[in-house]
Design a protein around this motif. Structure first.
Motif, PDB file in Angstrom:
ATOM      1  N   UNK A 210     -27.822 -93.281  24.091  1.00  0.00           N
ATOM      2  CA  UNK A 210     -27.598 -93.938  22.806  1.00  0.00           C
ATOM      3  C   UNK A 210     -26.086 -94.101  22.675  1.00  0.00           C
ATOM      4  N   UNK A 211     -25.593 -94.787  21.630  1.00  0.00           N
ATOM      5  CA  UNK A 211     -24.155 -95.065  21.568  1.00  0.00           C
ATOM      6  C   UNK A 211     -23.249 -93.846  21.661  1.00  0.00           C
ATOM      7  N   UNK A 212     -23.725 -92.656  21.339  1.00  0.00           N
ATOM      8  CA  UNK A 212     -22.887 -91.460  21.355  1.00  0.00           C
ATOM      9  C   UNK A 212     -23.318 -90.443  22.415  1.00  0.00           C
ATOM     10  N   UNK A 213     -24.343 -90.776  23.202  1.00  0.00           N
ATOM     11  CA  UNK A 213     -24.907 -89.802  24.137  1.00  0.00           C
ATOM     12  C   UNK A 213     -25.091 -90.442  25.507  1.00  0.00           C
ATOM     13  N   UNK A 214     -24.681 -89.714  26.546  1.00  0.00           N
ATOM     14  CA  UNK A 214     -24.822 -90.241  27.901  1.00  0.00           C
ATOM     15  C   UNK A 214     -25.341 -89.151  28.831  1.00  0.00           C
ATOM     16  N   UNK A 215     -25.759 -89.571  30.021  1.00  0.00           N
ATOM     17  CA  UNK A 215     -26.383 -88.658  30.982  1.00  0.00           C
ATOM     18  C   UNK A 215     -25.737 -88.875  32.342  1.00  0.00           C
ATOM     19  N   UNK A 216     -25.377 -87.789  33.003  1.00  0.00           N
ATOM     20  CA  UNK A 216     -24.925 -87.930  34.382  1.00  0.00           C
ATOM     21  C   UNK A 216     -26.053 -87.576  35.341  1.00  0.00           C
ATOM     22  N   UNK A 217     -26.113 -88.282  36.445  1.00  0.00           N
ATOM     23  CA  UNK A 217     -27.022 -87.984  37.550  1.00  0.00           C
ATOM     24  C   UNK A 217     -26.174 -87.994  38.814  1.00  0.00           C
ATOM     25  N   UNK A 218     -25.960 -86.813  39.403  1.00  0.00           N
ATOM     26  CA  UNK A 218     -25.059 -86.667  40.550  1.00  0.00           C
ATOM     27  C   UNK A 218     -25.851 -86.087  41.716  1.00  0.00           C
ATOM     28  N   UNK A 219     -26.237 -86.908  42.690  1.00  0.00           N
ATOM     29  CA  UNK A 219     -26.991 -86.412  43.847  1.00  0.00           C
ATOM     30  C   UNK A 219     -26.079 -85.671  44.834  1.00  0.00           C
ATOM     31  N   UNK A 220     -26.561 -84.555  45.348  1.00  0.00           N
ATOM     32  CA  UNK A 220     -25.846 -83.791  46.365  1.00  0.00           C
ATOM     33  C   UNK A 220     -26.519 -83.974  47.725  1.00  0.00           C
ATOM     34  N   UNK A 221     -25.770 -83.691  48.789  1.00  0.00           N
ATOM     35  CA  UNK A 221     -26.311 -83.835  50.142  1.00  0.00           C
ATOM     36  C   UNK A 221     -27.339 -82.758  50.474  1.00  0.00           C
ATOM     37  N   UNK A 222     -27.406 -81.685  49.682  1.00  0.00           N
ATOM     38  CA  UNK A 222     -28.388 -80.618  49.945  1.00  0.00           C
ATOM     39  C   UNK A 222     -29.771 -80.943  49.393  1.00  0.00           C
ATOM     40  N   UNK A 223     -29.945 -82.118  48.823  1.00  0.00           N
ATOM     41  CA  UNK A 223     -31.240 -82.531  48.282  1.00  0.00           C
ATOM     42  C   UNK A 223     -31.398 -82.298  46.799  1.00  0.00           C
ATOM     43  N   UNK A 224     -30.518 -81.502  46.215  1.00  0.00           N
ATOM     44  CA  UNK A 224     -30.555 -81.269  44.774  1.00  0.00           C
ATOM     45  C   UNK A 224     -29.712 -82.317  44.045  1.00  0.00           C
ATOM     46  N   UNK A 225     -29.954 -82.445  42.755  1.00  0.00           N
ATOM     47  CA  UNK A 225     -29.220 -83.403  41.934  1.00  0.00           C
ATOM     48  C   UNK A 225     -28.818 -82.738  40.630  1.00  0.00           C
ATOM     49  N   UNK A 226     -27.564 -82.923  40.248  1.00  0.00           N
ATOM     50  CA  UNK A 226     -27.074 -82.416  38.968  1.00  0.00           C
ATOM     51  C   UNK A 226     -27.391 -83.437  37.885  1.00  0.00           C
ATOM     52  N   UNK A 227     -28.014 -82.976  36.801  1.00  0.00           N
ATOM     53  CA  UNK A 227     -28.373 -83.847  35.681  1.00  0.00           C
ATOM     54  C   UNK A 227     -27.873 -83.197  34.407  1.00  0.00           C
ATOM     55  N   UNK A 228     -27.156 -83.961  33.589  1.00  0.00           N
ATOM     56  CA  UNK A 228     -26.648 -83.398  32.349  1.00  0.00           C
ATOM     57  C   UNK A 228     -26.584 -84.406  31.227  1.00  0.00           C
ATOM     58  N   UNK A 229     -26.955 -83.973  30.044  1.00  0.00           N
ATOM     59  CA  UNK A 229     -26.794 -84.758  28.819  1.00  0.00           C
ATOM     60  C   UNK A 229     -25.491 -84.350  28.141  1.00  0.00           C
ATOM     61  N   UNK A 230     -24.740 -85.323  27.614  1.00  0.00           N
ATOM     62  CA  UNK A 230     -23.512 -85.061  26.861  1.00  0.00           C
ATOM     63  C   UNK A 230     -23.570 -85.844  25.558  1.00  0.00           C
ATOM     64  N   UNK A 231     -23.296 -85.178  24.451  1.00  0.00           N
ATOM     65  CA  UNK A 231     -23.304 -85.856  23.166  1.00  0.00           C
ATOM     66  C   UNK A 231     -22.797 -84.964  22.056  1.00  0.00           C
ATOM     67  N   UNK A 232     -22.881 -85.462  20.831  1.00  0.00           N
ATOM     68  CA  UNK A 232     -22.524 -84.650  19.675  1.00  0.00           C
ATOM     69  C   UNK A 232     -23.475 -83.459  19.584  1.00  0.00           C
ATOM     70  N   UNK A 233     -22.995 -82.296  19.150  1.00  0.00           N
ATOM     71  CA  UNK A 233     -23.885 -81.129  19.051  1.00  0.00           C
ATOM     72  C   UNK A 233     -25.138 -81.394  18.229  1.00  0.00           C
TER      73      UNK A 233
END
Length: 413
Positions: A210-233
């Protein structure tokens, strides 16, 4: 208390900032010691590097060791808002330089750099906490505690790369409030069995939720992926339950993630959360010391500026410390603090432009100008000191002007 050790430079912190600085100074003949409060490997956030980091890693002679770990190569980043996509490829950037880097689990990456320092012969003492620093005319005395025992280290100079520990700002009362709005993140490393089904499966993707909230998706070579939501509390209050239930609900709230991670497991057992991470300080240097990395200023995880600012500040500070201990008088105000603040301020413009929607108008415009996008791509690659780039030199004015123009053009159509 007797002096346990005498060195040219004491480095506080064994993260990228501390180890890059230590290696460069060691190579140039200084006697360096590192102290680190935690035991490595340890968890830390900041998993997406930028190409500008590579220059610092190269000077520190870390590149071969990092390459040997076969981390996921990063050639750019993709931003997605609904059905709109903006894809930056670093090989199209305006500024000459590195056009790729890595996506890294930081516990592994930081340990590689720290191990290389030890292989070079730099003493590194883990689980060693700095409790006091006294600065004199030509040296400092630092008190550290390890296994309940106090020791003292005499040094001609101190490099504080302690990150969120903020050792010297805390001890010397240098902290000051950040101008950034307080934000929160909930994140986890996930198994990713459906990764191959994604478009460009190994590419970093940022989703605008949404306009104030975003998500990262960061794939790693070990097969796992970092996923995180960032926004206002306040955003996270809409998702009740414990943190595992909350994170599953967050994944399900974004259609692409709901499908991709519906069969995934949480690598750590449960997600983690951080809040109000932005920090700054009144000065980046003083008599007998310099601050590097997150100890100076940390803005926000969007655009991955943290490790880049840490790497570049360490590279610059290390060379200036060498000059000073060799009898020169470097200009710390202009050549260090003002230069680092130049880069921080460029990133700040883009961070603020992301959260107020200015960059959405640019990233997701229908007819993007390739030359302008190339110039912006260089900023996102970390080349925020290249004043031949108009979106660096006049970053605030040009970003705002371009956004207004694109908005007006869209409205008139």
């Amino acid at each position: 208390m007797s002096i346990k050790k005498q060195v040219d430079v004491l480095v506080i912190g064994a993260g990228p900032s501390g180890t890059i600085a230590a290696s460069i100074m060691h190579q140039k003949g200084l006697d360096v010691q590192i102290v680190e409060k935690q035991l490595f490997p340890r968890f830390v956030i900041g998993e997406s590097l930028l190409p500008r980091c590579m220059e610092a890693l190269e000077e520190a002679k870390f590149l071969d060791a990092v390459k040997a770990k076969k981390f996921q190569q990063k050639d750019g980043a993709k931003f997605v808002m609904g059905d709109q996509v903006c894809d930056f490829n670093f090989n199209q950037q305006f500024t000459p330089g590195w056009n790729w880097t890595w996506q890294v689990p930081r516990s592994e990456f930081d340990k590689v750099l720290a191990d290389e320092c030890e292989k070079m012969g730099i003493p590194l003492h883990y689980e060693t906490e700095v409790t006091d620093i006294k600065i004199f005319d030509d040296h400092s005395i630092t008190t550290v505690v390890k296994d309940g025992k106090e020791e003292t280290i005499q040094a001609k100079f101190i490099v504080d790369g302690s990150g969120y520990g903020r050792v010297i700002p805390r001890l010397f009362g240098l902290d000051k409030p950040s101008t950034q709005s307080p934000r929160k993140t909930v994140f986890c490393h996930m198994t990713d069995p459906k990764r191959s089904e994604a478009v460009e499966p190994n590419r970093i993707t940022v989703f605008v939720h949404d306009p104030k909230t975003w998500i990262w998706v960061i794939p790693f070579s070990n097969g796992n992926t970092s996923v995180g939501y960032v926004g206002d509390p306040e955003f996270f209050e809409k998702f009740p339950g414990d943190i595992k239930e909350q994170f599953r609900a967050l994944l399900n709230a974004q259609p692409e993630l709901a499908v991709r991670f519906d069969e995934s497991e949480m690598v750590w057992g449960e997600p983690r959360s951080l809040q109000s991470w932005s920090a700054t300080t009144s000065t980046f240097y003083g008599k007998g010391f310099v601050l590097t990395g997150n100890v100076t200023e940390f803005l926000d995880p969007v655009f991955s500026s943290g490790v880049t600012l840490a790497s570049v500040s360490a590279q610059l500070a290390a060379n200036m410390v060498v000059r000073q201990l060799n009898g020169e008088q470097p200009d710390w105000e202009n050549d260090y603090m003002k230069k680092m603040m130049t880069g921080v301020d460029v990133f700040r413009t883009y961070v603020n432009g992301w959260y107020d929607g200015t960059l959405f108008n640019i990233f997701f415009a229908e007819n993007r100008n390739p030359e302008i996008m190339s110039q912006i791509c260089s900023v996102l690659a970390g080349y925020v000191w290249d004043e031949s780039n108009p979106f660096v030199k006049n970053h605030e004015k040009n970003i705002r002007t371009l956004s207004r123009y694109l908005t007006a053009t869209k409205t008139s159509m």
